[in-house]
Motif scaffolding. Structure first.
Motif, PDB file in Angstrom:
ATOM      1  N   TYR A 143       0.842  -1.192   0.000  1.00 37.32           N
ATOM      2  CA  TYR A 143       0.000   0.000   0.000  1.00 37.32           C
ATOM      3  C   TYR A 143       0.877   1.242   0.000  1.00 37.32           C
ATOM      4  O   TYR A 143       1.839   1.335   0.774  1.00 37.32           O
ATOM      5  N   ASN A 198      -5.130   9.729  -1.752  1.00 35.98           N
ATOM      6  CA  ASN A 198      -5.589   8.348  -1.893  1.00 35.98           C
ATOM      7  C   ASN A 198      -4.488   7.367  -1.518  1.00 35.98           C
ATOM      8  O   ASN A 198      -3.360   7.759  -1.209  1.00 35.98           O
ATOM      9  N   SER A 237      -2.814   3.804  -3.031  1.00 31.87           N
ATOM     10  CA  SER A 237      -2.701   2.835  -4.121  1.00 31.87           C
ATOM     11  C   SER A 237      -2.435   1.470  -3.499  1.00 31.87           C
ATOM     12  O   SER A 237      -1.610   1.344  -2.591  1.00 31.87           O
ATOM     13  N   ALA A 238      -3.139   0.444  -3.996  1.00 30.55           N
ATOM     14  CA  ALA A 238      -2.979  -0.914  -3.486  1.00 30.55           C
ATOM     15  C   ALA A 238      -2.484  -1.819  -4.607  1.00 30.55           C
ATOM     16  O   ALA A 238      -2.897  -1.679  -5.759  1.00 30.55           O
ATOM     17  N   ALA A 253      -1.594  -3.442  -9.785  1.00 29.91           N
ATOM     18  CA  ALA A 253      -2.640  -2.677  -9.094  1.00 29.91           C
ATOM     19  C   ALA A 253      -3.833  -3.559  -8.761  1.00 29.91           C
ATOM     20  O   ALA A 253      -4.260  -4.392  -9.563  1.00 29.91           O
ATOM     21  N   SER A 266      -8.270   0.292  -7.214  1.00 29.84           N
ATOM     22  CA  SER A 266      -7.212   1.156  -6.686  1.00 29.84           C
ATOM     23  C   SER A 266      -6.967   2.314  -7.658  1.00 29.84           C
ATOM     24  O   SER A 266      -7.057   2.122  -8.865  1.00 29.84           O
ATOM     25  N   PRO A 267      -6.716   3.514  -7.148  1.00 31.52           N
ATOM     26  CA  PRO A 267      -6.473   3.889  -5.757  1.00 31.52           C
ATOM     27  C   PRO A 267      -7.775   4.117  -4.990  1.00 31.52           C
ATOM     28  O   PRO A 267      -8.821   4.322  -5.572  1.00 31.52           O
ATOM     29  N   PHE A 268      -7.635   4.117  -3.659  1.00 25.89           N
ATOM     30  CA  PHE A 268      -8.767   4.280  -2.762  1.00 25.89           C
ATOM     31  C   PHE A 268      -8.687   5.641  -2.076  1.00 25.89           C
ATOM     32  O   PHE A 268      -7.636   6.032  -1.588  1.00 25.89           O
TER      33      PHE A 268
END
Length: 172
Positions: free
Chosen positions: A132, A140, A142-143, A155, A159-161
């Motif tokens: 993460y 945000n 990114s995962a 990704a 994502s991103p959250f």
């Protein structure tokens, strides 16, 4: 990098000296086995690797620093100790490296992966399956999934959250 011994009873620190690194060291991370340390050098856009002497705590340079994107500012060692991930603040990317299990030297894994704007922190959750990255300016996180064989990042869907304004750190 300043080196200290920790008194296990009192918690006090005793200086063991220092080792020089690249320009503008930002963050240091140690692999889970305690054999190697890595530092992101923001001013020289690279990562330095060191062996850790388990008796004296002394750091010894491992090869030459490896290149990262401009202004690396956060790094983490994945829980199995096989991969290092470094964020580049100015390029909005994550650089992945494999750790040589014998020497601690780093080797780049493919091309850097895009993040949001101004990544400020990175972490890998305890199983080593996901990483993460906090993106301060784009507000945000990114995962990514981590390929357990190569260390490559992909990704996560969605994502991103979104986060609140100007996130700085992430932990799991």
């Amino acid at each position: 990098i300043s080196i200290y011994a920790v008194n296990a009873t009192s918690g006090q620190l005793r200086s063991l000296g220092y080792v020089t690194t690249g320009n503008g060291p930002i963050q240091v991370a140690v692999d889970p086995s305690g054999r190697w340390a890595y530092t992101a050098n923001g001013g020289s856009s690279n990562v330095s690797a060191y062996t850790i002497n388990s008796t004296t705590g002394a750091l010894t340079t491992v090869g030459s620093p490896v290149a990262t994107g401009s202004l690396p500012n956060a790094l983490t060692v994945e829980p199995s100790g096989r991969f290092v991930y470094v964020t580049s603040r100015s390029t909005g990317s994550v650089w992945a490296y494999t750790i040589n299990g014998t020497t601690g030297a780093l080797t780049a894994v493919g091309s850097p992966v895009a993040t949001g704007t101004t990544p400020t922190a990175i972490t890998v959750e305890p199983s080593g399956r996901f990483a993460y990255v906090v993106n301060q300016v784009s507000n945000n996180v990114s995962a990514y999934t981590i390929d357990g064989t190569t260390g490559a990042l992909t990704a996560v869907a969605g994502s991103p959250f979104v986060t609140g304004a100007a996130p700085q750190r992430v932990t799991v």
